[in-house]
Design a protein around this motif. Structure first.
Motif, PDB file in Angstrom:
ATOM      1  N   TYR A  21      -3.018   5.692   9.573  1.00  0.00           N
ATOM      2  CA  TYR A  21      -3.177   4.285   9.155  1.00  0.00           C
ATOM      3  C   TYR A  21      -3.541   4.120   7.687  1.00  0.00           C
ATOM      4  O   TYR A  21      -3.297   3.056   7.116  1.00  0.00           O
ATOM      5  CB  TYR A  21      -4.248   3.619  10.036  1.00  0.00           C
ATOM      6  CG  TYR A  21      -3.940   3.774  11.499  1.00  0.00           C
ATOM      7  CD1 TYR A  21      -2.892   3.049  12.068  1.00  0.00           C
ATOM      8  CD2 TYR A  21      -4.631   4.678  12.290  1.00  0.00           C
ATOM      9  CE1 TYR A  21      -2.571   3.209  13.406  1.00  0.00           C
ATOM     10  CE2 TYR A  21      -4.310   4.843  13.631  1.00  0.00           C
ATOM     11  CZ  TYR A  21      -3.282   4.107  14.179  1.00  0.00           C
ATOM     12  OH  TYR A  21      -2.954   4.275  15.502  1.00  0.00           O
ATOM     13  N   ASP A  22      -4.123   5.144   7.099  1.00  0.00           N
ATOM     14  CA  ASP A  22      -4.522   5.085   5.687  1.00  0.00           C
ATOM     15  C   ASP A  22      -3.268   4.900   4.833  1.00  0.00           C
ATOM     16  O   ASP A  22      -2.489   5.827   4.656  1.00  0.00           O
ATOM     17  CB  ASP A  22      -5.258   6.394   5.338  1.00  0.00           C
ATOM     18  CG  ASP A  22      -5.697   6.440   3.881  1.00  0.00           C
ATOM     19  OD1 ASP A  22      -5.218   5.628   3.060  1.00  0.00           O
ATOM     20  OD2 ASP A  22      -6.529   7.309   3.565  1.00  0.00           O
ATOM     21  N   GLY A  23      -3.078   3.700   4.315  1.00  0.00           N
ATOM     22  CA  GLY A  23      -1.909   3.411   3.481  1.00  0.00           C
ATOM     23  C   GLY A  23      -0.792   2.765   4.272  1.00  0.00           C
ATOM     24  O   GLY A  23      -0.428   1.606   4.050  1.00  0.00           O
ATOM     25  N   GLY A  77     -11.323   3.587  -4.386  1.00  0.00           N
ATOM     26  CA  GLY A  77     -10.095   3.380  -5.152  1.00  0.00           C
ATOM     27  C   GLY A  77      -8.868   3.263  -4.272  1.00  0.00           C
ATOM     28  O   GLY A  77      -8.705   3.994  -3.302  1.00  0.00           O
ATOM     29  N   HIS A  78      -8.027   2.281  -4.587  1.00  0.00           N
ATOM     30  CA  HIS A  78      -6.745   2.098  -3.909  1.00  0.00           C
ATOM     31  C   HIS A  78      -5.709   1.737  -4.974  1.00  0.00           C
ATOM     32  O   HIS A  78      -6.054   1.452  -6.121  1.00  0.00           O
ATOM     33  CB  HIS A  78      -6.837   0.960  -2.881  1.00  0.00           C
ATOM     34  CG  HIS A  78      -7.825   1.205  -1.786  1.00  0.00           C
ATOM     35  ND1 HIS A  78      -7.682   2.227  -0.873  1.00  0.00           N
ATOM     36  CD2 HIS A  78      -8.978   0.584  -1.467  1.00  0.00           C
ATOM     37  CE1 HIS A  78      -8.711   2.201  -0.040  1.00  0.00           C
ATOM     38  NE2 HIS A  78      -9.515   1.223  -0.378  1.00  0.00           N
ATOM     39  N   ASP A  79      -4.428   1.657  -4.548  1.00  0.00           N
ATOM     40  CA  ASP A  79      -3.380   1.253  -5.493  1.00  0.00           C
ATOM     41  C   ASP A  79      -3.724  -0.067  -6.183  1.00  0.00           C
ATOM     42  O   ASP A  79      -3.325  -0.295  -7.332  1.00  0.00           O
ATOM     43  CB  ASP A  79      -2.036   1.110  -4.767  1.00  0.00           C
ATOM     44  CG  ASP A  79      -1.423   2.460  -4.404  1.00  0.00           C
ATOM     45  OD1 ASP A  79      -1.194   3.267  -5.322  1.00  0.00           O
ATOM     46  OD2 ASP A  79      -1.181   2.710  -3.208  1.00  0.00           O
ATOM     47  N   LEU A 116      -3.951  -4.615   1.826  1.00  0.00           N
ATOM     48  CA  LEU A 116      -4.636  -4.472   3.115  1.00  0.00           C
ATOM     49  C   LEU A 116      -4.723  -2.976   3.398  1.00  0.00           C
ATOM     50  O   LEU A 116      -3.709  -2.270   3.337  1.00  0.00           O
ATOM     51  CB  LEU A 116      -3.839  -5.193   4.200  1.00  0.00           C
ATOM     52  CG  LEU A 116      -4.389  -5.168   5.621  1.00  0.00           C
ATOM     53  CD1 LEU A 116      -5.732  -5.885   5.717  1.00  0.00           C
ATOM     54  CD2 LEU A 116      -3.394  -5.810   6.596  1.00  0.00           C
ATOM     55  N   HIS A 117      -5.917  -2.482   3.694  1.00  0.00           N
ATOM     56  CA  HIS A 117      -6.121  -1.035   3.846  1.00  0.00           C
ATOM     57  C   HIS A 117      -7.178  -0.824   4.917  1.00  0.00           C
ATOM     58  O   HIS A 117      -8.009  -1.698   5.145  1.00  0.00           O
ATOM     59  CB  HIS A 117      -6.597  -0.454   2.509  1.00  0.00           C
ATOM     60  CG  HIS A 117      -6.433   1.032   2.389  1.00  0.00           C
ATOM     61  ND1 HIS A 117      -7.323   1.920   2.948  1.00  0.00           N
ATOM     62  CD2 HIS A 117      -5.478   1.773   1.793  1.00  0.00           C
ATOM     63  CE1 HIS A 117      -6.896   3.154   2.687  1.00  0.00           C
ATOM     64  NE2 HIS A 117      -5.789   3.103   1.993  1.00  0.00           N
ATOM     65  N   ILE A 118      -7.162   0.315   5.571  1.00  0.00           N
ATOM     66  CA  ILE A 118      -8.253   0.590   6.509  1.00  0.00           C
ATOM     67  C   ILE A 118      -9.549   0.822   5.734  1.00  0.00           C
ATOM     68  O   ILE A 118      -9.524   1.221   4.570  1.00  0.00           O
ATOM     69  CB  ILE A 118      -7.955   1.792   7.433  1.00  0.00           C
ATOM     70  CG1 ILE A 118      -7.755   3.076   6.619  1.00  0.00           C
ATOM     71  CG2 ILE A 118      -6.757   1.510   8.321  1.00  0.00           C
ATOM     72  CD1 ILE A 118      -7.787   4.326   7.476  1.00  0.00           C
ATOM     73  N   SER A 168       0.867  -1.176   0.000  1.00  0.00           N
ATOM     74  CA  SER A 168       0.000   0.000   0.000  1.00  0.00           C
ATOM     75  C   SER A 168       0.906   1.229   0.000  1.00  0.00           C
ATOM     76  O   SER A 168       2.105   1.109  -0.268  1.00  0.00           O
ATOM     77  CB  SER A 168      -0.955  -0.037   1.198  1.00  0.00           C
ATOM     78  OG  SER A 168      -2.009   0.895   1.022  1.00  0.00           O
ATOM     79  N   HIS A 169       0.355   2.375   0.355  1.00  0.00           N
ATOM     80  CA  HIS A 169       1.126   3.613   0.169  1.00  0.00           C
ATOM     81  C   HIS A 169       1.604   4.228   1.483  1.00  0.00           C
ATOM     82  O   HIS A 169       1.048   3.966   2.547  1.00  0.00           O
ATOM     83  CB  HIS A 169       0.296   4.633  -0.609  1.00  0.00           C
ATOM     84  CG  HIS A 169      -0.997   5.011   0.088  1.00  0.00           C
ATOM     85  ND1 HIS A 169      -1.113   6.117   0.888  1.00  0.00           N
ATOM     86  CD2 HIS A 169      -2.222   4.423   0.098  1.00  0.00           C
ATOM     87  CE1 HIS A 169      -2.354   6.201   1.350  1.00  0.00           C
ATOM     88  NE2 HIS A 169      -3.052   5.180   0.892  1.00  0.00           N
ATOM     89  N   LEU A 170       2.625   5.080   1.371  1.00  0.00           N
ATOM     90  CA  LEU A 170       3.260   5.695   2.537  1.00  0.00           C
ATOM     91  C   LEU A 170       2.800   7.129   2.782  1.00  0.00           C
ATOM     92  O   LEU A 170       2.989   7.653   3.885  1.00  0.00           O
ATOM     93  CB  LEU A 170       4.787   5.699   2.364  1.00  0.00           C
ATOM     94  CG  LEU A 170       5.453   4.324   2.227  1.00  0.00           C
ATOM     95  CD1 LEU A 170       6.939   4.494   1.904  1.00  0.00           C
ATOM     96  CD2 LEU A 170       5.279   3.508   3.505  1.00  0.00           C
ATOM     97  N   GLY A 173       2.992   8.382  -3.051  1.00  0.00           N
ATOM     98  CA  GLY A 173       2.104   9.290  -3.769  1.00  0.00           C
ATOM     99  C   GLY A 173       0.756   8.745  -4.199  1.00  0.00           C
ATOM    100  O   GLY A 173       0.348   8.956  -5.337  1.00  0.00           O
ATOM    101  N   GLU A 174       0.033   8.096  -3.309  1.00  0.00           N
ATOM    102  CA  GLU A 174      -1.298   7.606  -3.695  1.00  0.00           C
ATOM    103  C   GLU A 174      -2.362   8.693  -3.551  1.00  0.00           C
ATOM    104  O   GLU A 174      -3.357   8.692  -4.253  1.00  0.00           O
ATOM    105  CB  GLU A 174      -1.669   6.388  -2.828  1.00  0.00           C
ATOM    106  CG  GLU A 174      -2.906   5.639  -3.294  1.00  0.00           C
ATOM    107  CD  GLU A 174      -4.206   6.149  -2.692  1.00  0.00           C
ATOM    108  OE1 GLU A 174      -5.271   5.761  -3.169  1.00  0.00           O
ATOM    109  OE2 GLU A 174      -4.159   6.968  -1.737  1.00  0.00           O
ATOM    110  N   GLU A 175      -2.147   9.615  -2.618  1.00  0.00           N
ATOM    111  CA  GLU A 175      -3.191  10.596  -2.295  1.00  0.00           C
ATOM    112  C   GLU A 175      -3.190  11.756  -3.297  1.00  0.00           C
ATOM    113  O   GLU A 175      -2.146  12.305  -3.622  1.00  0.00           O
ATOM    114  CB  GLU A 175      -2.980  11.143  -0.874  1.00  0.00           C
ATOM    115  CG  GLU A 175      -2.992  10.053   0.216  1.00  0.00           C
ATOM    116  CD  GLU A 175      -4.396   9.508   0.497  1.00  0.00           C
ATOM    117  OE1 GLU A 175      -5.344   9.904  -0.201  1.00  0.00           O
ATOM    118  OE2 GLU A 175      -4.522   8.664   1.412  1.00  0.00           O
ATOM    119  N   SER A 176      -4.389  12.151  -3.728  1.00  0.00           N
ATOM    120  CA  SER A 176      -4.481  13.127  -4.819  1.00  0.00           C
ATOM    121  C   SER A 176      -4.314  14.604  -4.428  1.00  0.00           C
ATOM    122  O   SER A 176      -4.056  15.417  -5.310  1.00  0.00           O
ATOM    123  CB  SER A 176      -5.811  12.952  -5.548  1.00  0.00           C
ATOM    124  OG  SER A 176      -6.892  13.187  -4.663  1.00  0.00           O
TER     125      SER A 176
HETATM  126 ZN    ZN Z   1      -5.160   4.974   1.180  1.00  0.00          ZN
END
Ligand code: ZN
Length: 426
Positions: free
Chosen positions: A99-101, A372-374, A198-200, A88-90, A133-136
């Protein structure tokens, strides 16, 4: 499953360390308050990456950052072949949660660390990926790390995008952190057996259902009108009779309520995948007044579903309502540019493996759609993908986002068992 029984004590130990790692990264990226701020390609996101690298290397894993700063973590003795991948993303949104990512990125590394400590020999290699860089909000577009890594976009195509806080370009930020940005795509989808994220949850359903885990059925697509307008005619609030008004506020309110009624109808017919949001709704502060009928409203429309037909029908409904309300109220709608993404189907095989794992571990799990997720970037490249959701409190993208260690560990366990099933499958 023998392999999981061998893994379990190591997983519990590594899982506790991983929870401490997530907390420590959170503590060090908590400025400026409130909440957590790890901008895409910032020092804070880099700090998270360095902490994950150290955690992995201390546990005898191999870490290779790619040209875009995504971390590829492997086990040194794994066989060659198509990898069972997770990650997932950092990064985070501005003043978001920890926790998101991050929880999912660290969980993936934890599974590999435990497998290494247990000395598991598997048919397929495992791969953990911590993405950037997942978040827009930062560059105005989502999934930057996974998009570049998988070749959905190239750096020449998006390298000029500017980060909202710094005003500097994406290519510039990559260079400043020492990431070459070339060669282009660095992960061939053909090298992957599958990708699990795995994501929240980011929503209240698991909490309400008293279930620690969600297993995503599909990723919602959407149809969006980010900058719509409705023009009526300004008028005197006391002098203008109702029959002569062309009130933009009432016109957009009528559209919003019609869409809400449409949504309730879908729920009544058993469709729980649809969502509709009017996130922006504003009059012009340079012209509006308590004593004026509103002559103009700006607004946004955003509908989502896991089913393309449902999205298409909702879009047609919106256009019909716009025509009806325009005629009824003497206003003019301009919906502006339309953007959107297609729904993404998730792998039935992986959903089955995850459900089997949750039930074998005695962890109540709920099947539900997700956002949407990675993982969507992998699925769109033809990789079998799945998203597991961890219960979390107080939503997400806000400073109050919360999660318990026990729910994190439940998520890690189901992820680990599912990865082992996939890695040993014929
Ligand atoms: Zn996320």
């Amino acid at each position: 499953m023998d392999a999981f029984a061998t893994l379990r004590p190591h997983l519990d130990r590594c899982g506790a360390d991983a929870w401490a790692l997530v907390a420590s990264i959170g503590n060090r990226t908590a400025a400026p308050p409130p909440g957590i701020t790890r901008p895409t390609y910032s020092a804070a996101e880099e700090l998270a990456a360095e902490a994950v690298i150290a955690f992995a290397r201390e546990r005898r894993l191999v870490v290779n950052p790619d040209a875009f700063g995504n971390l590829h973590v492997t086990r040194p003795g794994d066989p060659a072949g198509r990898a069972v991948a997770s990650g997932s993303h950092l990064d985070s949104v501005p003043n978001g949660g920890n926790y998101d990512g991050l929880a999912g990125a660290v969980a993936a590394v934890t599974v590999l660390a435990a497998a290494e400590a247990a000395g598991l020999r598997l048919r397929r290699p495992l791969l953990a990926i911590a993405m950037r860089g997942e978040e827009s909000p930062w560059f105005g577009t989502a999934y930057i790390g996974s998009r570049l890594m998988l070749g959905h976009s190239t750096l020449p195509e998006i390298g000029d995008l500017r980060r909202a806080d710094s005003g500097r370009g994406l290519a510039d930020h990559l260079r400043a952190l020492g990431y070459p940005g070339a060669p282009g795509a660095v992960l061939d989808p053909a090298d992957l057996d599958c990708f699990l994220e795995l994501h929240i949850e980011q929503g209240p359903l698991l909490e309400a259902a008293d279930a620690p885990l969600g297993i995503a059925s599909a990723i919602r697509g959407n149809v969006r009108f980010p900058s719509a307008r409705c023009r009526g005619v300004y008028g005197h609030s006391a002098a203008l009779p109702r029959s002569h008004r062309q009130d933009a506020v009432l016109a957009v309110a009528e559209l919003a309520l019609a869409l809400d009624t449409y949504w309730a109808g879908l729920i009544g017919r058993g469709d729980d995948s649809f969502v509709a949001t009017v996130g922006k709704f504003f009059t012009d502060p340079s012209q509006h007044a308590m004593t004026k009928v509103a002559g103009e409203v700006g607004f946004s429309l955003n509908v989502g579903s896991t089913t393309p037909d449902v999205l298409a029908a909702a879009r047609a409904f919106i256009l019909d309502e716009v025509a009806r309300i325009s005629a009824k109220r003497g206003v003019v709608f301009d919906l502006g540019p339309e953007v959107g993404t297609a729904p993404v189907a998730l792998s039935a095989r992986l959903i089955g493996m995850a459900e089997d794992s949750a039930s074998a571990l005695g962890i109540p799990a709920l099947r539900m759609p997700t956002v949407g997720h990675d993982a969507a970037m992998f699925a769109l490249k033809g990789v079998e993908a799945s998203v597991l959701l961890m219960r979390n409190q107080n939503g997400s993208h806000n400073p109050d986002e919360s999660m318990t260690e026990e729910d994190f560990l439940s998520g890690v366990r189901v992820l680990a068992r599912t990865m082992l099933l996939a890695a040993d499958a014929g």
